[in-house]
Design a protein around this motif. Structure first.
Motif, short mmCIF file in Angstrom:
data_model
loop_
_atom_site.label_atom_id
_atom_site.label_comp_id
_atom_site.label_asym_id
_atom_site.label_seq_id
_atom_site.Cartn_x
_atom_site.Cartn_y
_atom_site.Cartn_z
N UNK A 1 112.21 -19.04 -30.59
CA UNK A 1 111.67 -18.30 -29.45
C UNK A 1 111.18 -19.32 -28.42
N UNK A 2 111.82 -19.33 -27.26
CA UNK A 2 111.46 -20.35 -26.26
C UNK A 2 111.94 -19.96 -24.86
N UNK A 3 111.46 -20.74 -23.88
CA UNK A 3 111.90 -20.60 -22.49
C UNK A 3 113.14 -21.49 -22.28
N UNK B 1 102.06 -20.09 -29.21
CA UNK B 1 103.37 -20.38 -29.76
C UNK B 1 104.19 -21.25 -28.82
N UNK B 2 105.16 -21.96 -29.42
CA UNK B 2 106.00 -22.83 -28.60
C UNK B 2 107.25 -23.23 -29.38
N UNK B 3 108.35 -22.56 -29.09
CA UNK B 3 109.62 -22.91 -29.72
C UNK B 3 109.63 -22.68 -31.21
N UNK B 4 108.83 -21.72 -31.70
CA UNK B 4 108.76 -21.50 -33.14
C UNK B 4 110.03 -20.84 -33.67
N UNK B 5 110.34 -21.13 -34.93
CA UNK B 5 111.51 -20.51 -35.56
C UNK B 5 111.19 -19.07 -35.88
#
Length: 219
Positions: free
Chosen positions: A29-31, A160-164
């Motif tokens: 999950x990321x931009x 959160x930041x780029x978590x799987x």
């Protein structure tokens, strides 16, 4: 039940276990960051803190769950530079960068958060400004992690930041999926593993019963 019949069923049970484990992997999950090339979005080859757009460029950001850049969700909408920056006149010593900010959909949102509506913005910044500078001018607050990965735009998401993210987490709205996720978080076995073990145990019991019948019949 003869050994010839038991073996294929045991193999099927083991395959069930393996498939259940593989199905949990989904993505991150990321931009994601995009450049507009004519009428097409192209995944950016540089991060926003390194990219230096030119006056008149259109760039986009999309928040979503993706496995990799090849399947990343693109920003939605058909806005172009002319429409986004129509009310921002050109000025000497500056450049204008049009930005499309797509906060994604509810299924991709972190638990407990609701994505804001997509929007556009025209950033008027210095000629040497990066995309990150342009973004900070019109869509703060931004949040980065220690590796300079862009984690939040306009404060979204809050954490959160780029978590799987597993497929169980993506479908957490359903009670059954929530139950599976809780079992996984608690360190317990997955439902697929439990089902596979149950099948193997049932087959073993059936084989033992058949063997006892044959021994009793020959006495």
């Amino acid at each position: 039940m003869t050994p010839r019949r038991v073996v294929p069923l045991l193999l099927a049970a083991f395959l069930l276990i393996g498939t259940a484990g593989q199905a949990q992997a989904a993505g991150y999950r990321y931009w994601s960051f995009w450049d507009r090339d004519g009428g097409t979005w192209v995944y950016a080859t540089q991060g926003p803190s390194m990219a230096r757009p030119s006056d008149g460029d259109l760039q986009g950001f999309r928040f979503a769950v993706s496995e990799n850049s090849g399947d990343a969700a693109q920003p939605r909408g058909t806005a172009d530079f002319a429409s986004i920056c129509a009310k921002t006149p050109a000025e000497d010593g500056t450049k204008r960068v049009a930005l499309v900010l797509d906060f994604g959909t509810a299924p991709d949102a972190p638990s407990g958060e609701t994505p804001p509506a997509p929007r556009t913005a025209c950033a008027q910044v210095s000629p040497d400004a990066t995309t990150a500078d342009a973004l900070a001018a019109v869509a703060g607050p931004l949040r980065y992690n220690t590796n300079a990965l862009l984690c939040a735009i306009a404060g979204y998401p809050k954490s959160g930041c780029g978590e799987q993210v597993s497929q169980e987490q993506e479908t957490r709205d359903t009670p059954s999926a929530s139950a599976q996720k809780n079992a996984s978080d608690d360190g317990g076995p997955s439902l697929g593993l439990i089902a596979g073990i149950s099948v193997i145990a049932a087959l073993a019991a059936a084989g033992a019963w058949q063997a006892r019948r044959r021994r009793n019949a020959t006495r």
